[in-house]
Write a protein that holds these residues in place. Sequence first.
Motif, PDB file in Angstrom:
ATOM      1  N   LEU A  69      65.540  53.362  48.514  1.00 26.14           N
ATOM      2  CA  LEU A  69      66.914  53.748  48.796  1.00 26.14           C
ATOM      3  C   LEU A  69      67.461  54.541  47.619  1.00 26.14           C
ATOM      4  N   PHE A  70      68.048  55.706  47.916  1.00 26.96           N
ATOM      5  CA  PHE A  70      68.574  56.583  46.874  1.00 26.96           C
ATOM      6  C   PHE A  70      69.956  57.076  47.292  1.00 26.96           C
ATOM      7  N   LEU A  71      70.937  56.908  46.395  1.00 26.17           N
ATOM      8  CA  LEU A  71      72.325  57.288  46.660  1.00 26.17           C
ATOM      9  C   LEU A  71      72.663  58.557  45.895  1.00 26.17           C
ATOM     10  N   ALA A  72      73.387  59.450  46.530  1.00 26.46           N
ATOM     11  CA  ALA A  72      73.743  60.708  45.880  1.00 26.46           C
ATOM     12  C   ALA A  72      75.060  61.212  46.442  1.00 26.46           C
ATOM     13  N   GLY A  73      75.746  62.035  45.638  1.00 27.94           N
ATOM     14  CA  GLY A  73      76.974  62.651  46.132  1.00 27.94           C
ATOM     15  C   GLY A  73      78.081  62.648  45.108  1.00 27.94           C
ATOM     16  N   ALA A  74      79.226  63.188  45.502  1.00 28.13           N
ATOM     17  CA  ALA A  74      80.363  63.355  44.601  1.00 28.13           C
ATOM     18  C   ALA A  74      80.989  62.034  44.177  1.00 28.13           C
ATOM     19  N   SER A  75      80.665  60.950  44.839  1.00 26.54           N
ATOM     20  CA  SER A  75      81.286  59.661  44.524  1.00 26.54           C
ATOM     21  C   SER A  75      80.819  59.073  43.209  1.00 26.54           C
ATOM     22  N   TYR A  76      79.749  59.616  42.621  1.00 21.29           N
ATOM     23  CA  TYR A  76      79.099  58.891  41.534  1.00 21.29           C
ATOM     24  C   TYR A  76      79.163  59.586  40.178  1.00 21.29           C
ATOM     25  N   ASP A  98      72.751  66.163  41.952  1.00 20.35           N
ATOM     26  CA  ASP A  98      72.552  64.803  42.428  1.00 20.35           C
ATOM     27  C   ASP A  98      71.651  64.777  43.663  1.00 20.35           C
ATOM     28  N   GLY A  99      71.871  65.722  44.584  1.00 21.66           N
ATOM     29  CA  GLY A  99      71.045  65.767  45.782  1.00 21.66           C
ATOM     30  C   GLY A  99      69.598  66.070  45.475  1.00 21.66           C
ATOM     31  N   GLU A 100      69.362  67.030  44.592  1.00 23.24           N
ATOM     32  CA  GLU A 100      67.989  67.373  44.249  1.00 23.24           C
ATOM     33  C   GLU A 100      67.304  66.232  43.496  1.00 23.24           C
ATOM     34  N   ALA A 101      68.040  65.555  42.621  1.00 23.63           N
ATOM     35  CA  ALA A 101      67.451  64.427  41.885  1.00 23.63           C
ATOM     36  C   ALA A 101      67.084  63.289  42.833  1.00 23.63           C
ATOM     37  N   ALA A 102      67.951  63.001  43.802  1.00 22.11           N
ATOM     38  CA  ALA A 102      67.642  61.953  44.773  1.00 22.11           C
ATOM     39  C   ALA A 102      66.424  62.330  45.606  1.00 22.11           C
ATOM     40  N   ALA A 103      66.302  63.600  45.968  1.00 13.32           N
ATOM     41  CA  ALA A 103      65.140  64.044  46.739  1.00 13.32           C
ATOM     42  C   ALA A 103      63.850  63.902  45.936  1.00 13.32           C
ATOM     43  N   GLU A 104      63.917  64.248  44.653  1.00 14.50           N
ATOM     44  CA  GLU A 104      62.729  64.090  43.810  1.00 14.50           C
ATOM     45  C   GLU A 104      62.312  62.623  43.720  1.00 14.50           C
ATOM     46  N   ALA A 105      63.302  61.744  43.573  1.00 11.10           N
ATOM     47  CA  ALA A 105      62.993  60.321  43.502  1.00 11.10           C
ATOM     48  C   ALA A 105      62.401  59.825  44.821  1.00 11.10           C
ATOM     49  N   ALA A 106      62.950  60.283  45.939  1.00  7.02           N
ATOM     50  CA  ALA A 106      62.420  59.890  47.243  1.00  7.02           C
ATOM     51  C   ALA A 106      61.005  60.417  47.442  1.00  7.02           C
ATOM     52  N   HIS A 143      58.670  58.301  45.601  1.00  9.06           N
ATOM     53  CA  HIS A 143      58.502  57.013  46.275  1.00  9.06           C
ATOM     54  C   HIS A 143      57.511  57.109  47.438  1.00  9.06           C
ATOM     55  N   VAL A 144      57.690  58.109  48.301  1.00 11.46           N
ATOM     56  CA  VAL A 144      56.799  58.205  49.458  1.00 11.46           C
ATOM     57  C   VAL A 144      55.384  58.583  49.041  1.00 11.46           C
ATOM     58  N   ALA A 145      55.261  59.212  47.869  1.00 16.65           N
ATOM     59  CA  ALA A 145      53.925  59.570  47.399  1.00 16.65           C
ATOM     60  C   ALA A 145      53.133  58.337  46.983  1.00 16.65           C
ATOM     61  N   THR A 146      53.842  57.248  46.687  1.00 13.50           N
ATOM     62  CA  THR A 146      53.151  56.041  46.220  1.00 13.50           C
ATOM     63  C   THR A 146      53.110  54.934  47.262  1.00 13.50           C
TER      64      THR A 146
END
Length: 549
Positions: free
Chosen positions: A489-496, A507-515, A518-521
């Motif tokens: 689970l990865f949260l992103a956006g102007a709220s943070y 924030d969006g690109e960082a969350a995508a990289e983290a996701a 995750h799916v790679a592992t």
Amino acid sequence: MPSACRTRTWHVLVEHPAVSGVTCGKAGAVGDGRPPPRGGARPGDGEKPAPRVAVIGGGITGLAAAWRLAQRGIQFTLFEKGPACGGVIRTEYVGGFLLEAGPDSWLARKPWARELCDRLALGDEVIPTNAANRGSFILFRGRLHELPEGLTSLVPTRLAPLLQTSLLSARGKARLLLEPLLPRRPAAGDESLAGFFRRRLGAEASRRLVEPLVRGIYGGDPATLSLSATFPRLPEIEARHGSLIRGLRREERGTRSTKERPPPPAFLSLRHGLGSLADRLLESLPEGSVRPLCGVRRVRRTRSGSFELGLESATVERDETARFDALVVATPACAAGALLSELDPPLSSLLAGIRAGSSFTVALGFRAGDVRHPLRGHGFVVPEEEPGPLLACSWSSSKFPCRAPPGHVLLRAFVARPDAFDQDGDPDDDLDGNRAEAVLCALSPILGFRAAPVLVRVHRWTRALPRYAVGHVEHVERIQRRAREVPGLFLAGASYRGVGVPDCVRDGEAAAEAAAEHVATTQLGTVETHAAGTQHAGGGTSPAGHAAR
């Protein structure tokens, strides 16, 4: 009083983004009959590879996340409950005017939006503010006063403009000039913006000079906004140098070029509006990867560890579910909290603790000869103590080119205390028209309207602006710690971590990289879609423009 205020003879176009979608950007002028941007799924395209990441929310954060996943070759589906993507970024063409329903620019010193434009081949479309119309004003006692030159991070650093300004009394100027002599604050955690600036610069300078600018940027009360979350550099300068003025001047000397150059632009935009960025992102996504008009009702964890999404789609007769290995939630925190209430109640409660405010703007188009003020500058902001309905007014056609047809000017007024409008319930065109008329009458004596506007358009966003309250940074850290207890689970956006367009892109690109990592592992990777009605494999209908998220 000018005739524009005496009688309501003009027509108000009221736009409520929460209930309608309008085509945006260069490729989607309102009513131009051209096709909508690509990127939405098309029924009948056949089977697509099973998605592995779900992106919830089609605003700029979700689009940036989806784009990054596509660049990484990760299979994904982006869900947007509205008819189109873009979130609060939406550009409209009306009668030759280019209108921004949401933000109209981004801070040039934050590189992430510009870098994304370059990667999307939009670099040639990036434009700075008009160098011939630099400068802004503050409305004080019914008159516009020029903002003193030399403001760095909201702090005056040049003596001569400060002494010459008509905004401050002799006592207020003397108090501000004492700032270098004041002791630094012992490290004691976060404090409010108003408390910080009143402590360092004095109450008068804070109220008349700094707090109006803060309200214009964040739309919130400086007495409740977090210093650490909004201007983290300032407490660092105080701690390092003991004085804001002394520290900022030292830093300026350290970076000043040996040759005198004009100051770089503070803001950037796109020639055809910020909607161009959302359009280009949408066009770059794989066919079938975007599902507009498809909201997510709930999120559950399956026994295998995948996420099961309960979907509500206008293109499916009955509810459906879909399973994914990872989840990027790119909605406002309040929406994310409601969405994750079943998955993780403690995380849901933390997310609900981030508040958001509303925005109410009125775009006004005039014939140039019908406005007495020369409009040389970017616009003006309004102190809290000033009576009337105005928070700020941006002179859009002076800031950027191509915002108004030849011989015309475009203004954009921001209404003070828009949160009170939320009590009205559903949008009401008559009420919004009355408020627009009040804005027009408030502006008329300031700018000198000789005739009624040729265009009036209202945009209203409900609870769309995050309010970073004191303690926000620590609150987000608690959210991050709790979210780490939910792998995938990865949260992103102007709220943070920042409310601007560059912050959302980062924030969006960082969350995508983290996701993607995750799916790679993980060995999950199977997406099961069950629907009692028509089945979809990431399908849907093409977006028609930008709607509120």
